[in-house]
Motif scaffolding. Structure first.
Motif, short mmCIF file in Angstrom:
data_model
loop_
_atom_site.label_atom_id
_atom_site.label_comp_id
_atom_site.label_asym_id
_atom_site.label_seq_id
_atom_site.Cartn_x
_atom_site.Cartn_y
_atom_site.Cartn_z
N MET A 6 0.86 -1.19 0.00
CA MET A 6 0.00 0.00 0.00
C MET A 6 0.90 1.24 0.00
SD MET A 6 -3.05 1.01 2.66
CE MET A 6 -3.89 -0.52 2.32
N TRP A 7 0.56 2.22 -0.84
CA TRP A 7 1.30 3.48 -0.92
C TRP A 7 0.36 4.58 -1.43
CZ3 TRP A 7 1.55 -0.48 -4.31
CH2 TRP A 7 1.31 -0.21 -5.66
N ASP A 8 0.82 5.80 -1.36
CA ASP A 8 0.03 6.95 -1.79
C ASP A 8 0.55 7.46 -3.13
OD1 ASP A 8 -1.62 7.02 0.44
OD2 ASP A 8 -0.17 8.18 1.60
N ILE A 37 -18.56 7.19 -5.78
CA ILE A 37 -17.54 6.17 -6.02
C ILE A 37 -16.31 6.52 -5.19
CG2 ILE A 37 -16.02 5.11 -7.73
CD1 ILE A 37 -18.15 5.63 -9.84
N ASN A 38 -15.98 5.67 -4.22
CA ASN A 38 -14.82 5.91 -3.36
C ASN A 38 -13.60 5.07 -3.74
OD1 ASN A 38 -16.13 7.75 -1.51
ND2 ASN A 38 -17.24 5.98 -0.69
N LYS A 39 -13.83 4.04 -4.51
CA LYS A 39 -12.72 3.15 -4.85
C LYS A 39 -12.92 2.59 -6.24
CE LYS A 39 -11.31 0.52 -1.57
NZ LYS A 39 -11.23 -0.57 -0.56
N LEU A 40 -11.82 2.49 -6.96
CA LEU A 40 -11.82 1.91 -8.30
C LEU A 40 -10.74 0.85 -8.40
CD1 LEU A 40 -12.15 5.11 -10.55
CD2 LEU A 40 -13.92 3.41 -10.12
N THR A 41 -10.90 -0.06 -9.33
CA THR A 41 -9.87 -1.03 -9.63
C THR A 41 -9.26 -0.69 -10.98
OG1 THR A 41 -11.49 -2.50 -10.66
CG2 THR A 41 -10.99 -2.87 -8.32
N ILE A 42 -7.95 -0.59 -10.99
CA ILE A 42 -7.21 -0.22 -12.20
C ILE A 42 -6.19 -1.31 -12.46
CG2 ILE A 42 -5.71 1.51 -13.26
CD1 ILE A 42 -6.97 3.61 -11.50
N SER A 43 -5.97 -1.64 -13.70
CA SER A 43 -4.98 -2.65 -14.06
C SER A 43 -3.61 -2.24 -13.55
CB SER A 43 -4.95 -2.84 -15.58
OG SER A 43 -3.92 -3.73 -15.95
N ALA A 44 -2.93 -3.18 -12.93
CA ALA A 44 -1.62 -2.88 -12.36
C ALA A 44 -0.59 -2.53 -13.42
CB ALA A 44 -1.12 -4.08 -11.54
N GLU A 45 -0.84 -2.92 -14.67
CA GLU A 45 0.10 -2.59 -15.74
C GLU A 45 0.12 -1.10 -16.04
OE1 GLU A 45 -1.12 -4.92 -19.02
OE2 GLU A 45 -0.51 -6.85 -18.13
N ALA A 74 -5.22 -3.26 -9.14
CA ALA A 74 -4.94 -2.58 -7.88
C ALA A 74 -6.17 -1.75 -7.50
CB ALA A 74 -3.71 -1.69 -8.01
N TYR A 75 -6.39 -1.65 -6.20
CA TYR A 75 -7.48 -0.82 -5.68
C TYR A 75 -6.95 0.59 -5.48
CZ TYR A 75 -10.26 -5.00 -4.81
OH TYR A 75 -10.97 -6.16 -4.96
N VAL A 76 -7.69 1.58 -6.03
CA VAL A 76 -7.30 2.98 -5.92
C VAL A 76 -8.44 3.73 -5.26
CG1 VAL A 76 -6.58 5.05 -7.17
CG2 VAL A 76 -5.90 2.78 -8.00
N GLY A 112 -6.16 8.80 -3.29
CA GLY A 112 -4.88 8.47 -3.89
C GLY A 112 -4.17 7.31 -3.23
N ARG A 113 -4.85 6.58 -2.34
CA ARG A 113 -4.26 5.42 -1.69
C ARG A 113 -4.37 4.21 -2.63
NH1 ARG A 113 -3.26 4.29 3.62
NH2 ARG A 113 -2.62 6.48 3.59
N VAL A 114 -3.23 3.60 -2.94
CA VAL A 114 -3.18 2.46 -3.86
C VAL A 114 -2.88 1.21 -3.04
CG1 VAL A 114 -2.10 1.47 -5.91
CG2 VAL A 114 -2.34 3.96 -5.71
#
Length: 456
Positions: free
Chosen positions: A94-96, A110-118, A142-144, A148-150
């Motif tokens: 986990m990082w910012d 929408i508080n959280k999205l999933t984005i491809s880690a690539e 990855a959950y974003v 901005g917390r990943v």
């Protein structure tokens, strides 16, 4: 127009200004209009995707804080010969990312999205003890969060070096380490922290661990030392994983049969020393024990010398000594019943002293073989007294031959012969009893020693 900017120069100026303005104010806020009608617009994240090759910080002098945790979901194999531990881990990081933010109220909550880690910057965290290439499955996300917390989770089959000590097999405990560190970034650009407390990692691993095989998880501890390589200093987190072997399989298949065979060998001492089946019985036990060791050899570690191997070697030695003792006693009885040599005075005194507590009569001449319970049935190798001293003539024949003292002399020789045979047989029984007590003492000593070592 003179003094003006050419068209190409104006375009370059606009691009430079746009890149510089992205770092000011809330220019990193993602426009999420239309997410409720057309879904997520990839163009809204394109500026973020273009930065995936760079560490996501506004000021490059500030290191990125990466919080780490993991879940041990399976202990697959422990190779004592190669000193390797194979396990299955879920690694959490986990990082910012300051370039990611949006207003949930404007984005249909929408508080959280999933984005491809690539498409994101991923920290290069590795396990230093790993002996295999990272085989992270492709297509992970990855959950974003809107702040901005990943959060990036990845599974992995990890084969790592572990210093295995198998001396206490099968009651051994092993301590293996997982060292998480960055491969490229020093402490000036990346620091490591904990995403969870150690006790949470331990409890979660115990709850989700799926293998109920040979090993069980005892506990997890951690340390955060820094390592210096030349002029560079790297941050790292070391997790100490304590595991214990389940010994039930080895107790049932190794220790219990071995103990039974040794106990039967000890009980075989209660067979009469004159019994001709005593030595063959011990030889059969000894051969059976060797066959047992050959069959169970695959269950033992392929390298090293564990304590259980010493235990088996001592059990085998006890059975060999038991057989040698039987051979020695059989030789004494054979010697006593065929050609008994004269007994030394010191040995006769020792025999009288040893049998006094047993309330045995020291003089056999008065009671003959009845006092010692010695009969030809008990001593199969013993010939009849008449045969030992020659044929004793009939009293009438002795008177006709003119030798009246021959009968008395033959009876005296017979009595002395039986007395000497009785002494040697009694000495053989005393030696059998003494060696049996020494056998039990040695066996109890080494069994207690092995049990104490296994309990430490």
């Amino acid at each position: 127009m003179e003094g003006g900017w050419p068209a190409g120069g104006r375009l370059l100026l606009c691009l430079t200004a746009s890149l510089l303005l992205q770092g000011r104010g809330n220019t990193f806020t993602i426009n999420c209009s239309g997410f409720d009608q057309h879904g997520v617009n990839p163009a809204a994240f394109q500026a973020l995707f273009d930065r995936k090759a760079f560490r996501p910080v506004i000021n490059y002098s500030i290191p990125t804080q990466v919080n780490i945790s993991f879940t041990l979901s399976a202990i697959l194999e422990v190779d004592a010969q190669l000193q390797l531990l194979t396990s299955f881990l879920w690694i959490n990081m986990m990082w910012d990312n300051p370039f990611i933010s949006w207003n949930p109220e404007e984005c249909v909550n929408i508080n959280k999205l999933t984005i491809s880690a690539e498409n994101l910057w991923i920290p290069d965290i590795v396990i230093s003890e790993s002996m295999t290439v990272d085989k992270t499955p492709p297509g992970l996300t990855a959950y974003v969060s809107s702040e901005g917390r990943v959060r990036y989770d990845k599974p992995g089959r990890v084969t790592s070096i572990c210093n295995l000590d198998i001396f206490y097999f099968p009651f051994d405990q092993q301590n293996c380490t997982f060292t998480f560190s960055s491969f490229l970034h020093t402490v000036d650009s990346m620091t490591l922290g904990m995403d969870k407390e150690v006790w949470e990692i331990t409890d979660t691993s115990r709850d989700v661990i799926q293998t109920q095989g040979e090993w069980e998880l005892l506990g997890i501890n951690m340390a955060t030392p820094k390592i210096s390589v030349g002029s560079h200093t790297y941050d790292q987190i070391i997790f100490y994983v304590a595991i214990r072997r389940r010994p039930r399989l080895y107790v049932i298949n190794l220790l219990v049969p071995s103990s039974f065979l040794v106990a039967i060998d000890a009980l075989s001492f209660y067979l009469p020393a004159e019994n001709e089946n005593r030595a063959p019985f011990k030889i059969t036990l000894l051969l059976g024990y060797n066959v047992f060791l050959l069959m169970m050899n695959d269950l033992l570690p392929a390298s090293g010398t564990p304590l259980i191997s010493v235990y088996f070697a001592l059990c085998l030695s006890l059975m060999v000594l038991s057989l040698l003792e039987t051979i020695f006693i059989s030789y004494l009885l054979h010697l006593a019943t065929t050609q008994p040599p004269p007994m030394p005075r010191w040995l006769h005194s020792l025999l009288l002293h040893g049998t006094r507590a047993m309330k045995c009569c020291p003089t056999v001449s008065q009671k003959g073989t009845k006092g010692l319970d010695l009969t030809p049935a008990h001593l199969p190798g013993l010939k009849e007294p008449v045969e030992l001293v020659g044929k004793v003539p009939d009293p009438r024949e002795a008177e006709l031959c003119g030798c009246p003292g021959s009968t008395t002399a033959g009876q005296e020789d017979e009595t002395q012969k039986q007395h000497l045979v009785g002494l040697w047989v009694q000495f053989s029984h005393m030696m059998d009893s003494l060696l049996f007590r020494l056998y039990l003492l040695f066996m109890a000593t080494f069994v207690i020693t092995v049990i104490v070592l296994w309990n430490t």
